[in-house]
Structure formats: structure tokens, C-alpha cells
Design a protein around this motif. Structure first.
Motif, PDB file in Angstrom:
ATOM      1  N   THR A  49       0.826  -1.209   0.000  1.00 45.60           N
ATOM      2  CA  THR A  49       0.000   0.000   0.000  1.00 45.60           C
ATOM      3  C   THR A  49       0.857   1.255   0.000  1.00 45.60           C
ATOM      4  OG1 THR A  49      -1.862  -1.066   1.122  1.00 45.60           O
ATOM      5  CG2 THR A  49      -1.667   1.323   1.370  1.00 45.60           C
ATOM      6  N   ALA A  50       1.871   1.279   0.854  1.00 43.24           N
ATOM      7  CA  ALA A  50       2.748   2.446   0.940  1.00 43.24           C
ATOM      8  C   ALA A  50       3.425   2.718  -0.396  1.00 43.24           C
ATOM      9  CB  ALA A  50       3.786   2.252   2.036  1.00 43.24           C
ATOM     10  N   ALA A  51       3.929   1.671  -1.028  1.00 40.64           N
ATOM     11  CA  ALA A  51       4.622   1.827  -2.313  1.00 40.64           C
ATOM     12  C   ALA A  51       3.673   2.310  -3.403  1.00 40.64           C
ATOM     13  CB  ALA A  51       5.263   0.507  -2.722  1.00 40.64           C
ATOM     14  N   ALA A  52       2.467   1.744  -3.439  1.00 44.62           N
ATOM     15  CA  ALA A  52       1.506   2.107  -4.473  1.00 44.62           C
ATOM     16  C   ALA A  52       1.051   3.559  -4.341  1.00 44.62           C
ATOM     17  CB  ALA A  52       0.291   1.172  -4.409  1.00 44.62           C
ATOM     18  N   ILE A  53       0.770   3.989  -3.117  1.00 48.12           N
ATOM     19  CA  ILE A  53       0.311   5.362  -2.917  1.00 48.12           C
ATOM     20  C   ILE A  53       1.435   6.353  -3.195  1.00 48.12           C
ATOM     21  CG2 ILE A  53      -0.603   7.029  -1.253  1.00 48.12           C
ATOM     22  CD1 ILE A  53      -2.003   4.732   0.153  1.00 48.12           C
ATOM     23  N   SER A  54       2.630   6.050  -2.714  1.00 49.37           N
ATOM     24  CA  SER A  54       3.774   6.944  -2.952  1.00 49.37           C
ATOM     25  C   SER A  54       4.035   7.125  -4.438  1.00 49.37           C
ATOM     26  CB  SER A  54       5.030   6.381  -2.274  1.00 49.37           C
ATOM     27  OG  SER A  54       4.888   6.350  -0.877  1.00 49.37           O
ATOM     28  N   ALA A  55       3.944   6.023  -5.186  1.00 51.73           N
ATOM     29  CA  ALA A  55       4.187   6.090  -6.634  1.00 51.73           C
ATOM     30  C   ALA A  55       3.126   6.936  -7.327  1.00 51.73           C
ATOM     31  CB  ALA A  55       4.196   4.685  -7.217  1.00 51.73           C
ATOM     32  N   LYS A  56       1.896   6.877  -6.827  1.00 53.91           N
ATOM     33  CA  LYS A  56       0.801   7.613  -7.455  1.00 53.91           C
ATOM     34  C   LYS A  56       0.826   9.094  -7.117  1.00 53.91           C
ATOM     35  CE  LYS A  56      -4.241   7.688  -7.869  1.00 53.91           C
ATOM     36  NZ  LYS A  56      -5.523   7.034  -7.477  1.00 53.91           N
TER      37      LYS A  56
END
Length: 294
Positions: A49-56
């Protein structure tokens, strides 16, 4: 509806932020410029979740494994977060719930819910609050509750009790901590469907409660996530510094017009309740398997 930099100077922790509603909240706050921390027990889910949100969003989202039921573990996590700088906001979102006749509840089942909802939220609130007070930092706490804090609800008694305790905490600490510039508010959402929570509250398609039926909502629909996250972002922002001690219903008017509870499940048969328990256990086992895999 908000400027993209609304929360650019904010640092917020979202408990239970790995999936479901917590993930939606974390994404919304990050999208408005906040530095977001998420915590929960599922390490793999948190990191994804952290990686996906940060990337977005292009803003950092940092994950911490934490069991909010343990005060020492919570305080250790908050101390680690504080090394990056003080939080300005906390969203008490971590929760647990399932429907069951209260007469069939075990002490373990009762504590599984109340220890996460009530104890966990108090642990995080106290850990942040004492640091804000010691350091002269203004902070904002938003807790996700339910409309049952006003009406009560059959078949979800531990959750109704725990959420009502947080309703009382919100009012009590708003008074006690107001002089320090610390605000506490809460939201009371109506039906906002998320897969895992929805499965446990609707385990039998032929016995759906009015609490999760949009026909009981004056606006004749379920809530949309951006509507709830907009309210939470507003409460965490500097736009309402005089607003504190409030629990705000966001349910399309459901609790005003009809039972926003599970009382109508009184007519379920013993066989239906057994089937419901089996469905809930299957859903829980599925979640634990995913956690282990992560």
C-alpha cells in the motif's frame, strides 16, 4: 474540491492503513500533500500500500508494523515516527467487527473487537497527545465511529460499546486538551462498502440487514469514498480550527430516517446464524492466509 496542497505541511498517521477504508484515507491525504504514515499488523499489505500510494502521489508514505492493542508497541512506533518530526494528525481507523448474537459471544470474541477499537485508539491518541502537550505542538485527532454511538445496535454490541467509548473520549479530551491547541473530532459513516468489512457484516445474501441496505437511506445510495475522505481531510486541515469535540454523521440521513442497526436480524434462524458464522470464519481464514503470504 480542495487545493492539492491543502495538507502539504501536515504529517498524519492512519491506523489500520494497509487496506480497505484505511488505504483509501491514506491515499486521499497523501494526494493532498500530507506526509502519511500507516500502521497495521499485515506487513506485506502495508508495504504494498505504501509503495503504491507513494508512486501515485509522489509523496512519501511510510509503513510501520504495529499491533495497536499493545500500548508499549504503540508508544515505540510513535517514538520512531517522531524521529522524523512530530505528527500533526492522527486518524483512528483500525477496527474489528462481525455480527453475532450477543448470547453466543465468547470473552475472547468480545476482546478481539474492543481491544482493537477502544484500547487501540486510546493508546495511539494518548501516545501522540502527551508528545504534543510536552512539545507545544498543535494536533488533530479524527476517529472513525458509527451512527450506533447514538442508537446502539443489536448483534454488534462489542463494536457499538467500543465506538461509543471513543465518542465519549472525543468529547472528553476535546475539553481537556483544548487549551493545548489539540482538537479531537470523529466521523460516523453510514454504509461505505469495503470488501473485507462488508463480507463480515453481510455473510448471508438472503438475510441482509437494513443497516447495509441503501433502501433505508434517504439519498437512496451508499456512500462514496471520496465523500468520507473529504470530510476527514477537512477535519485535519487548518480550515476548521474552532471545530472540536464533534462526531459528524455522514450517512445520507440514514440514522434519522430508519434503523441504521442490525435489529431486523432478530428473525434469523439458528441455522442461518450457523451459516453466517461459517462464512465469517472462512473470510477471517482467507485474510490470515493473505497476511501470512505477505
Amino acid at each position: 474540491m480542495f487545493d492539492g496542497e491543502l495538507l502539504s505541511r501536515k504529517s498524519v498517521l492512519v491506523t489500520g492503513g494497509g487496506g480497505g477504508l484505511g488505504r483509501e484515507i491514506a491515499a486521499a491525504l497523501s494526494g493532498l500533500g500530507a506526509r502519511v504514515y500507516i500502521c497495521g499488523r499485515r506487513v506485506g499489505m502495508l508495504e504494498e500500500t505504501a509503495a503504491a500510494i507513494s508512486a501515485k502521489t509522489g509523496n512519501p508514505v511510510l509503513a510501520h508494523a504495529c499491533d495497536v492493542r499493545d500500548a508499549d508497541i504503540v508508544d515505540s512506533m510513535i517514538e520512531k515516527i517522531w524521529q522524523d518530526g512530530p505528527l500533526t494528525g492522527l486518524v483512528n481507523n483500525a477496527a474489528a467487527n462481525f455480527i453475532s448474537p450477543t448470547k453466543d459471544l465468547s470473552a475472547r470474541g468480545f476482546r478481539a473487537i474492543t481491544s482493537t477499537v477502544m484500547d487501540g485508539s486510546f493508546h495511539t491518541t494518548l501516545s501522540c497527545g502527551k508528545r504534543w502537550i510536552d512539545q507545544g505542538v498543535r494536533g488533530s485527532v479524527v476517529s472513525n465511529l458509527v451512527t450506533w454511538v447514538w442508537t446502539g445496535s443489536a448483534f454488534v454490541v462489542p463494536s457499538a460499546m467500543a465506538k461509543t467509548a471513543l465518542h465519549a473520549m472525543t468529547m472528553s479530551l476535546a475539553s481537556e486538551w483544548g487549551p493545548y491547541g489539540i482538537r479531537l473530532n470523529a466521523t460516523a459513516p453510514g454504509p461505505f462498502p469495503t470488501p473485507e468489512a462488508w463480507e463480515k457484516l453481510n455473510p448471508l445474501p438472503d438475510a441482509q440487514s437494513s443497516a447495509t441496505d441503501f433502501a433505508t437511506i434517504p439519498m437512496r445510495r451508499f456512500g462514496e469514498m471520496h465523500e468520507l475522505t473529504n470530510l476527514i481531510a477537512f477535519l485535519l486541515s487548518d480550515a476548521c480550527d474552532f471545530l472540536t469535540g464533534q462526531t459528524i454523521a455522514i450517512d445520507g440521513g440514514q440514522h434519522l430516517a430508519a434503523p441504521s442497526t442490525f435489529a431486523d436480524l432478530t428473525n434469523m434462524t439458528g441455522e442461518q446464524w450457523q451459516s453466517a458464522r461459517e462464512q465469517i470464519e472462512a473470510s477471517t481464514a482467507k485474510s490470515k492466509a493473505a497476511q501470512t503470504k505477505g
